[in-house]
Write an enzyme that holds these catalytic residues in place. Structure first.
Site, short mmCIF file in Angstrom:
data_model
loop_
_atom_site.label_atom_id
_atom_site.label_comp_id
_atom_site.label_asym_id
_atom_site.label_seq_id
_atom_site.Cartn_x
_atom_site.Cartn_y
_atom_site.Cartn_z
N GLN A 1 -34.14 15.02 20.57
CA GLN A 1 -35.25 14.21 20.08
C GLN A 1 -36.31 13.99 21.16
OE1 GLN A 1 -32.88 10.83 18.98
NE2 GLN A 1 -32.71 10.05 21.05
N SER B 1 -29.19 9.44 29.24
CA SER B 1 -28.62 8.98 30.52
C SER B 1 -28.85 10.01 31.63
CB SER B 1 -27.12 8.74 30.40
OG SER B 1 -26.84 7.90 29.32
N SER C 1 -31.32 11.73 32.28
CA SER C 1 -32.68 11.73 32.85
C SER C 1 -32.83 10.82 34.05
CB SER C 1 -33.69 11.31 31.78
OG SER C 1 -33.62 12.18 30.68
N HIS D 1 -26.15 -0.53 33.02
CA HIS D 1 -25.60 -0.40 34.37
C HIS D 1 -26.79 -0.47 35.32
CE1 HIS D 1 -23.95 1.31 37.95
NE2 HIS D 1 -24.39 2.53 37.75
N TYR E 1 -21.99 1.35 44.72
CA TYR E 1 -22.08 2.64 45.39
C TYR E 1 -23.49 2.83 45.94
CZ TYR E 1 -24.17 4.15 40.92
OH TYR E 1 -24.95 4.26 39.80
N ASP F 1 6.61 17.47 22.52
CA ASP F 1 8.02 17.71 22.23
C ASP F 1 8.40 16.76 21.10
OD1 ASP F 1 7.98 15.40 23.79
OD2 ASP F 1 9.91 15.83 24.72
#
Ligand SMILES: Cc1cc2nc3c(=O)[nH]c(=O)nc-3n(C[C@H](O)[C@H](O)[C@H](O)COP(=O)(O)OP(=O)(O)OC[C@H]3O[C@@H](n4cnc5c(N)ncnc54)[C@H](O)[C@@H]3O)c2cc1C
Length: 814
Positions: free
Chosen positions: A36, A45, A47, A225, A256, A542
């Site tokens: 879009q 995100s 970008s 964030h 960070y 299993d």
């Protein structure tokens, strides 16, 4: 725009571009990618992400995805500009607890084949000169970590894909997906309709919207964030290179850092979770620089991070915050990605909630999966079908996704249960277990007793070694007493949380024969331990299959993925039905030398060894409770799994408890259960083996009957057997019985890392510390000497003949 395509990919962020490139490598040509937003800075995100890539993860899968991704970022380039910078990654520890965690992380990195080192505060400051070395105890350094230039990588991969015929269209919004006869038939966009039978949604945090177009629930929540760049730093004056300092994580404060040119970037997870609805996110980005995925910055949330950043990197005290943002990206209930094909609509796939760190690897496995049906690495922890139905509720998705945001940098113990919402699922035995002082952990939402305080008296006269702080969490000495008493008397183990299904119908036998490796064409009343393989002969699960009638089977499974796998393979003629019977069924394992006396005393039926053989099943009654009794035991003792409907569970418990009193019956918890099964060498799927292993490598060749006829994975299995093992699952015993490891630790031999630990526990009956491990075949011989690294120290161990406990099966067959 094309009016027809083999595949339509929704989203040209890092995931969409990577899948497109990998599909084209697999020979796909008629692939169309639409976004879009404008290409390739499309407004999602990707970008605005600063592109830090720390590869080490408790999950082997995530580490493997990261390793592959990093390799590709580093080799990709766009018009001579690199798409990655391998500057190294440094995680620093301020607290003692974090420093210990970094030792474990160093072990994990070694287990997953990633070079790393633990370094001193001085060495940390040498690598990142801006760090205040007096604030750190040490660092964990991975030289191959680094920075991805994700938008550049999108375009670079897109160009490779375009050369092979893939088409990309920006400013094209998908507005609907047409479905015909349960299959995707076309994609509607605001620029026209594209006929296709395959849609892959890589729409990131818009994923739930796209999923809804076909009725698929996509359990992710977009979360804000915070991230901020600083003004230029005098210490970096004149620095023009993109990045030269290693990237830094300061997880004691959930933050960070990365350097870029003459300034720094700071990312924060130390703020309240700020979820946003996928429907509220704008979709109208047309490239004016204000990404729809960026919301207004809230300085008060960032302030504590900023203050901490200035302490850890004192140079920041002379800088200001510049261009801060609240960027959006996806969180899921367990923090993992969402990959796979929809259950509701064939041909609708998703690859969402993926970090840049893992995105190129995800593109690779999606292309393999879509093309050949088998991803080359174990994706069970990323499979969108791993969730139980309750986990798809909006309230659970929101609560757990917020929690995974909070915990993103926390130290998580492997046994740490979720805190909320609890209690969520409880077996009918729950009130009795509570009354016995159960210490509950949680699995798949179930309250699961780990041990019972009421059993403390069983400790009298027994010596139990203390455990270290880490291995001693969620553990009690009582575990030892329960394990030993199970082998001496009789214990009740709540097996309700085991996934169970009923497979029935005229085609049921043929269906199960085709999906499993074992011979199930046995008379009703027989039980078989068998495996479900993927097409490449990897162990998908299993399974214990009890043939209850000609056309009715009860299966013990490993989770929702098994049900989904079976449903996917159902014959179209309606001759088979698969029903998840877990919620309405409860089960008690009645195990121990006195098990027969207890069960027999409640039944008119004959439970003798002659009348009720090992691996047999029967519908019968224990007093007034109709039960299915199966003579099996996961702990290596005489006994039965007793199943009944949930309404009669409490009655079943009370009957067995009363009948057991003369024999000293006890309730056993999961702690004892695990120790007993490890002594007996019984594998746990997901821990001991996954799709990355074949049955022979895992020591499960006995569960394969290649001569029974065709089954999924048979051809590949025969080839695998011929080729020989790539690695072997071995049982090792540590020289020092006081060292109990937890799983995932590296295994060393001859100076090199040769594998990693799977299931491990102390065997109370044997007085040995046991660790199963995957090792290179040349180190898998009985008697071979190995070393297991735990918290940075190496402990000698020896490969042992297995099973360690009761190899002649005298107890179970008694
Ligand atoms: C501030 C911040 C920092 C981050 N830092 C890091 C980091 O350092 N390291 C890391 O690994 N990860 C980081 N991340 C996470 C990372 O950015 C994302 O996980 C990743 O970019 C997701 O990629 P994607 O391709 O799935 O999604 P996106 O990039 O969001 O792409 C989805 C695309 O789908 C398109 N789309 C949606 N709906 C439609 C529709 N109806 N029709 C057509 N197109 C549609 C969107 O326009 C968008 O371009 C960070 C995220 C944020 C917010």
């Amino acid at each position: 725009m094309e009016s027809r395509a083999g595949v339509v990919i929704v989203g040209a962020g890092i995931v969409g571009c990577s899948v497109a490139e990998h599909l084209s490598r697999h020979g796909w040509r008629d692939v169309v990618v639409v976004d879009q937003g404008p290409l390739f800075e499309a407004g999602g995100s990707t970008s605005h992400a600063p592109g830090l890539m720390f590869q080490t993860n408790p999950s082997k899968t995530m580490t493997d995805l990261a390793k592959y991704s990093v390799g590709r970022y580093m080799e990709l380039e766009l018009d001579g500009e690199p798409c990655g910078y391998q500057v190294g990654g440094l995680e620093v520890a301020e607290t003692r607890e974090r420093w210990e965690d970094l030792h474990r992380k160093h072990g994990l990195a070694t287990s997953w084949g990633l070079d790393s080192e633990l370094i001193s505060p001085e060495e940390c400051a040498e690598k990142v000169p801006l760090l205040d070395k007096n604030r750190v105890r040490g660092g964990f350094y991975v030289p191959t970590d680094g920075i991805a230039k994700a938008v550049r990588a999108c375009e670079a991969m897109a160009r490779l894909a375009q050369e092979r015929g893939v088409e990309f269209y920006g400013e094209t919004e998908v507005t609907g997906i047409e479905v015909r006869d349960g299959r995707v038939s076309a994609v509607e966009t605001d620029r026209g309709r594209i006929e296709t039978e395959l849609v892959l949604s890589c729409a990131g945090m818009w994923g739930p919207r796209i999923g809804r177009m076909v009725g698929m629930k996509v359990p992710l929540v977009p979360m804000q964030h915070q991230y901020a760049w600083t003004t230029p730093l005098a210490e970096l004056a004149g620095e023009r290179r993109e990045v030269v300092h290693p990237i830094v994580r300061h997880q004691d404060f959930s933050m960070y850092f990365r350097q870029r040119g003459d300034h720094y970037g700071i990312g924060a997870y130390r703020h309240r979770p700020m979820p946003v609805s996928a429907d509220e996110i704008r979709r109208d980005y047309r490239g004016e620089g204000e990404f729809p995925s960026v919301l207004e910055f809230t300085p008060e949330d960032f302030e504590p991070t900023w203050q901490e950043a200035r302490k850890m990197l004192p140079a920041l005290q002379r800088a200001e915050i510049d261009r801060p943002m609240n960027g959006l990206f996806s969180f899921t209930p367990d923090g993992g990605p969402l990959l796979g094909e929809s259950r509701e609509v064939k041909g609708f796939w998703i690859a969402e909630a993926v970090w840049i760190t893992h995105a190129i690897g995800v593109g690779k496995v999606m292309a393999e999966w879509i093309t050949d049906g088998v991803p080359s690495i174990d994706i069970s922890g990323a499979d969108v079908h791993r969730f139980e139905p309750y986990a798809l509720s909006p309230s659970y998705i929101l609560a757990r996704s917020a929690q995974s945001f909070r915990e993103v940098y926390d130290i998580i113990h492997p046994q740490q249960p979720m805190e909320e919402p609890r209690p969520l699922r409880a077996s009918p035995f729950y009130p009795r277990q509570k009354a016995l002082g159960a210490f509950f952990l949680e699995a798949s939402g179930w309250e699961r007793p780990q041990w019972f305080e009421a059993n403390e008296s069983l400790l009298d006269g027994r010596e139990v070694s203390e455990r270290g702080e880490w291995a001693g969490r969620y553990w009690s000495e009582v575990v030892a007493a329960e394990a030993l008493a199970t082998r001496e008397r009789v214990a009740l183990y709540d097996m309700t949380s085991l996934k169970k299904a009923e497979v029935s119908g005229a085609g049921a036998l043929d269906f199960l024969q085709r999906l499993t490796t074992g011979q199930l064409d046995k008379p009703p009343g027989k039980v078989t331990y068998t495996l479900m393989l993927d097409a490449a002969a990897g162990i998908r699960s299993d399974v214990t299959v009890a043939r209850l009638d000609e056309d009715r089977f009860q299966l013990g499974l490993n989770g929702p993925r098994d049900i989904e796998w079976m449903e996917r393979h159902l014959p179209p003629d309606g001759s088979v039905s698969v029903r998840d019977i877990t919620p309405g069924t409860c089960c008690l394992g009645v195990w121990g030398p006195a098990a027969r006396d207890v069960v027999q005393s409640l039944s008119e039926d004959d439970f003798s060894g002659e009348a009720f053989g090992f691996f047999n099943a029967r519908r019968t009654y224990l007093r007034e409770v109709p039960v299915t009794a199966m003579r099996l035991s996961y702990v290596g003792e005489l006994g039965w799994e007793i199943y009944t409907s949930a309404d009669l569970g409490l009655r079943l418990w009370d009957l067995l408890w009363e009948a057991g009193r003369p024999y000293g019956v006890l309730a056993g918890g999961r702690g004892a259960f695990n120790s007993l099964r490890v002594e007996k060498g019984y594998r746990a799927w997901g821990t001991d083996m996954t799709t990355e292993h074949d049955p022979y490598e895992a020591g499960l060749g006995f569960a394969v009957k290649p001569d029974k006829g065709d089954f999924v994975g048979r051809e590949a299995l025969l080839e695998r057997k011929e080729a020989g093992p790539r690695r072997k699952l071995v049982c090792t015993v540590l020289d020092d019985p006081d060292v109990v490891v937890m799983g995932n630790e590296p295994v060393w031999a001859g100076g090199g890392a040769v594998g990693y630990v799977t299931s491990a526990d102390f065997g109370y009956t044997l007085g040995q510390s046991i660790a199963y491990a995957w090792v290179a075949p040349e180190h898998a011989g009985v008697g071979d000497r190995l070393e297991i690294e735990y918290f940075g120290r190496r402990y000698p161990a020896t490969v042992a003949e297995e099973p360690l406990f009761d190899p002649a099966m005298k107890r179970m067959r008694a």
